[in-house]
Every structure is written in C-alpha cells, then in structure tokens.
Design a protein around this motif. Structure first.
Motif, PDB file in Angstrom:
ATOM      1  N   ASP A 170       1.104  -1.263   0.209  1.00  5.86           N
ATOM      2  CA  ASP A 170      -0.662  -0.042  -0.400  1.00  5.86           C
ATOM      3  C   ASP A 170       1.166   0.867   0.291  1.00  5.86           C
ATOM      4  O   ASP A 170       0.484   2.368   0.911  1.00  5.86           O
ATOM      5  CB  ASP A 170      -0.883   0.000   1.635  1.00  5.86           C
ATOM      6  CG  ASP A 170      -1.791   1.248   1.118  1.00  5.86           C
ATOM      7  OD1 ASP A 170      -1.633   1.728  -0.250  1.00  5.86           O
ATOM      8  OD2 ASP A 170      -2.445   1.095   2.410  1.00  5.86           O
ATOM      9  N   ARG A 179      -5.173   2.013   0.970  1.00  6.64           N
ATOM     10  CA  ARG A 179      -5.438   0.936   2.357  1.00  6.64           C
ATOM     11  C   ARG A 179      -5.917   1.409   3.813  1.00  6.64           C
ATOM     12  O   ARG A 179      -7.680   1.270   4.134  1.00  6.64           O
ATOM     13  CB  ARG A 179      -5.245  -0.368   2.328  1.00  6.64           C
ATOM     14  CG  ARG A 179      -5.567  -1.597   3.389  1.00  6.64           C
ATOM     15  CD  ARG A 179      -4.251  -2.619   3.670  1.00  6.64           C
ATOM     16  NE  ARG A 179      -4.789  -3.352   4.772  1.00  6.64           N
ATOM     17  CZ  ARG A 179      -4.359  -3.182   5.788  1.00  6.64           C
ATOM     18  NH1 ARG A 179      -3.251  -1.808   5.685  1.00  6.64           N
ATOM     19  NH2 ARG A 179      -4.939  -4.077   5.925  1.00  6.64           N
ATOM     20  N   LEU A 197      -8.750   4.482   3.835  1.00 13.60           N
ATOM     21  CA  LEU A 197     -10.301   4.179   3.229  1.00 13.60           C
ATOM     22  C   LEU A 197     -10.796   3.808   4.888  1.00 13.60           C
ATOM     23  O   LEU A 197     -11.843   3.514   4.961  1.00 13.60           O
ATOM     24  CB  LEU A 197      -9.912   2.130   2.160  1.00 13.60           C
ATOM     25  CG  LEU A 197     -11.477   1.487   1.822  1.00 13.60           C
ATOM     26  CD1 LEU A 197     -10.746   0.845   1.000  1.00 13.60           C
ATOM     27  CD2 LEU A 197     -11.670   0.435   3.092  1.00 13.60           C
ATOM     28  N   GLY A 223      -9.805  -3.983   2.655  1.00 10.64           N
ATOM     29  CA  GLY A 223      -8.881  -2.525   1.386  1.00 10.64           C
ATOM     30  C   GLY A 223      -7.736  -3.728   1.580  1.00 10.64           C
ATOM     31  O   GLY A 223      -7.656  -3.537   0.343  1.00 10.64           O
ATOM     32  N   GLN A 257     -12.540   4.607  -5.402  1.00  9.16           N
ATOM     33  CA  GLN A 257     -12.657   3.214  -5.895  1.00  9.16           C
ATOM     34  C   GLN A 257     -13.158   2.695  -7.635  1.00  9.16           C
ATOM     35  O   GLN A 257     -12.921   3.070  -7.924  1.00  9.16           O
ATOM     36  CB  GLN A 257     -13.202   2.302  -5.021  1.00  9.16           C
ATOM     37  CG  GLN A 257     -12.904   1.463  -4.376  1.00  9.16           C
ATOM     38  CD  GLN A 257     -13.743   0.119  -3.702  1.00  9.16           C
ATOM     39  OE1 GLN A 257     -14.545  -0.135  -4.046  1.00  9.16           O
ATOM     40  NE2 GLN A 257     -13.130  -0.537  -3.068  1.00  9.16           N
ATOM     41  N   TYR A 292      -8.749   4.307  -4.296  1.00 12.74           N
ATOM     42  CA  TYR A 292      -7.816   3.130  -3.955  1.00 12.74           C
ATOM     43  C   TYR A 292      -7.404   2.828  -5.168  1.00 12.74           C
ATOM     44  O   TYR A 292      -7.363   3.547  -6.459  1.00 12.74           O
ATOM     45  CB  TYR A 292      -9.277   2.029  -4.055  1.00 12.74           C
ATOM     46  CG  TYR A 292      -9.381   0.619  -4.106  1.00 12.74           C
ATOM     47  CD1 TYR A 292      -9.172   0.380  -2.413  1.00 12.74           C
ATOM     48  CD2 TYR A 292      -9.245   0.118  -4.948  1.00 12.74           C
ATOM     49  CE1 TYR A 292      -8.344  -1.044  -2.116  1.00 12.74           C
ATOM     50  CE2 TYR A 292      -8.543  -1.694  -4.456  1.00 12.74           C
ATOM     51  CZ  TYR A 292      -8.514  -2.018  -3.179  1.00 12.74           C
ATOM     52  OH  TYR A 292      -7.940  -3.132  -2.899  1.00 12.74           O
TER      53      TYR A 292
END
Length: 379
Positions: free
Chosen positions: A61, A66, A69, A81, A342, A363
């Motif tokens: 990440d 992540r 989120l 995530g 996303q 994302y």
C-alpha cells in the motif's frame, strides 16, 4: 441527438473501411499489445496473451489508500481494503485492421465488519469475491504516415465491447438484535443474512486516436459512451415471518457512462515500453429502483439502502505499465491502477448496500505481468 444516432456516422465509416479493406494499423515493433487506449490493431494472425497478479496489503500500500479507506469508514475494521486478484487477457488479429479481445479479472476484496452495539453477528464473511469480464473488437477506420513498423504512425479506430461483472453473496449469522434500549431479541437458532444478487452488464463504445510524437513515442486520445444495468439485494434464511421482511430488499439501477482519456506510449529502449493512461468517467441518468418492506428494527449498516444514495457519480482512473521484452515473444512487467472513487464506473454493481459506502474512497493496487506475443519475427 440520441447516442445511437450519434454513432451512425462512425458505423458507416467502419462499413466503408470493411468494404475497402485498406487500413492496416498493425502494431509497431516492440509495442505493448495491451496498451490501454491505443488505436492500433494486431496484424493478421498475431495473438497476444497476458496474465497478471494484483495485490494490496500493508506492505504494497505505497500510496496509503488502504489506511485512508479505513479512516473514512467506521463500519469496517482490521485489514479491510486488502485485495488479491488475477487477470488474463487474449487478443487476436482477425485481419490487419480488426482485432478481437477478451479480458477476465477475478479478485478478493477484504471487507471486515466492525462490531455493532445493536446487532450481534457471528461467522462474518471477510472476502467479497468478484469476477469481471469484457469482450469486444477494435476496428481500424483510418491510418496515415505508416512507412514501416519501426516508428509510430497515426491511426483512428472504433472499439465496441460488452462487459459483465458479478460478486458472490456476502453475509453473516445473526445472533441477536437490540430492538430498543430495554429489549434484546436473541435468535435460536442463529439465522444467516447476506447481501446477494450483485451483478451488472452493459456495453460501451470508444473512438480512439493514436498519433506518433517521435520515433519512439506516441500519444492516444479517446472518447466514449456506454449503458449499464446493475442489481443487488439482501436476504435472510430466518424462518421467522416476523423478522424476514426486515431483511428482504431488492435494488435495480441503470446508468449511462460518458468517458474521455489520453495515454502516453514511450519506447524507452526498443525492449522497454512504458505506458501511462488517464481516463475520466462521468455517470449520468442513474435511476435506482428499490423494493423494501417496512423493517421492525434498524438494519446493520452494510444492509441499509441509504448507502446507495451516497454513491459517487464520477471517477478518475490512472493506469501504468512498465514492461521488458525478455525475448521477441515474451514480456514481463509491473502494473499499477489508481482510482479516485474506488470501482465506480468500472463495476457498476458495486453500487450495493455493502460496497457503495466505499465508492468515494481513493483506491489502487499494484501488479506484476507476464505476457506472450506470437506472430512477429522480431524487433
């Protein structure tokens, strides 16, 4: 003018091209066959295969998407995530001006529900399994400036594709419900409930233009339109006629997509192509139909339909691929995808009570790729 009428000139041009069979915009040597937004087609008899592994976790990440989120959604917890996925694509040159393609992506998105003071849950699912498929053709309508395959040239193409995606049911066992401050209802036996019937289907078309900038670089521009229908629902296995209506919901939606984007293709060396693409999707004319009986209690957050009304109506997507031709037929590389909202506009059925609450979250994921390309003698 309706979208169908707007496409008639392009379709007429495509039919004229078919009759004349004059355009032959096969790829330049060393080009990435999977370059998103490219107007080039494969040569007659050329075939491209590629496979990818996609990942997001606490190590990969790199953009902190992540953690962001989780910070934006208190309904979820732990390693929500994380993503593990695979994809493959195959393209084939039917003629020098017509390429057909198929792509499939399978992914597991980790979603872990946080504890709720009003609902006691057991055996909670932790993965949302989704499959996405796309199939279609790219039809070269016009080309100019092609004097060989050593450098890019100008090409204009029409792409038409169908798309479909579907997710497996996601649920948990309901142990008990706090109906009010003074009344707690315990179920015996426990009853399973789920978000289910999550799927979508639709089509889209794009007009693509690729133009060479230098001997080793080119730029692509495109615009497109699509129509999609999606559905989702919630259900319960409880035998109680009193409780079951609280969980029985059904949602259907239809929407249109307008998209525009651009890409840079750069042969850093003859064997190392870099591909960077950006696309903006605007979702319009979204209509949502909901069927739901009156609930006796407040549903868990992952089931509540108010999430659907908060879904994003646009997306910015950035894609990147850096490849290395190990041989004239074998290529390896790394890939990356970044979404402003996303999977909005990518998988319309993610507009469901479970995942729509994530739709306004940045994302992205990284991946590795291995690919084979047959039909070229070398470069």
């Amino acid at each position: 003018m309706t979208p169908a009428r707007a496409l008639r000139p392009a379709l007429a041009a495509a039919l004229l091209t078919l009759c004349c069979a004059a355009a032959q915009a096969e790829l330049p040597w060393g080009w990435n066959p999977e370059a998103y937004g490219s107007a080039y087609t494969l040569g007659r008899g050329e075939i491209s295969f590629s496979g990818q592994l996609h990942r997001v976790n606490d190590t990969l990440d790199v953009l902190n998407v992540r953690d962001d989120l989780l910070a934006a959604n208190r309904r979820l917890t732990d390693d929500t995530g994380d993503l593990a996925g695979t994809s493959f694509a195959v393209s084939a040159g039917v003629t020098d001006w017509l390429t057909v393609f198929y792509q499939q992506t399978d992914q597991e998105l980790t979603i872990k529900i946080a504890d709720d003071d009003r609902i006691d849950l057991d055996r909670k699912d932790e993965k949302l399994d989704t499959r996405r498929q796309e199939w279609g053709l790219r039809w070269n309508l016009y080309e100019s400036g092609q004097f060989g395959r050593e450098r890019p040239w100008t090409a204009f193409s029409l792409e038409v594709s169908g798309q479909q995606s579907q997710s497996d049911p996601y649920g948990a066992d309901l142990v008990g419900i706090r109906v009010s401050d003074n009344f707690y209802l315990r179920l015996n036996p426990q009853s399973r409930f789920a978000v289910d019937r999550m799927e979508d289907s639709g089509w889209r078309t794009r007009l693509l233009l690729t133009r060479g900038l230098t001997d080793s670089s080119a730029i692509s521009l495109w615009g497109g339109y699509g129509e999609f229908d999606s559905q989702s629902g919630t259900s319960s296995e409880t035998p109680s006629r009193l409780l079951r209506p609280s969980f029985e919901q059904e949602f259907t939606a239809s929407e249109t997509h307008w998209m525009a984007g651009g890409a840079l293709h750069w042969q850093i060396t003859p064997r190392i192509p870099l591909h960077l693409a950006y696309e903006y999707t605007a979702i319009r004319d979204r209509t949502l139909t909901a069927f739901r009986e009156e609930a006796l209690f407040t549903l868990p957050s992952i089931l509540r339909p108010d999430n659907l009304l908060e879904s994003a109506d646009n997306n910015h997507v950035i894609r990147g691929t850096l490849s290395w031709w190990l041989t004239p037929q074998l290529r390896a590389g790394v890939t990356g995808h970044l979404y402003a909202n996303q999977f909005t506009g990518v998988m319309p059925h993610f507009n469901n009570p479970l995942s729509s609450s994530l739709s306004e979250t940045v994302y992205g994921y990284a991946g590795i790729e291995i690919a084979a390309f047959f039909g070229l003698s070398g470069f």
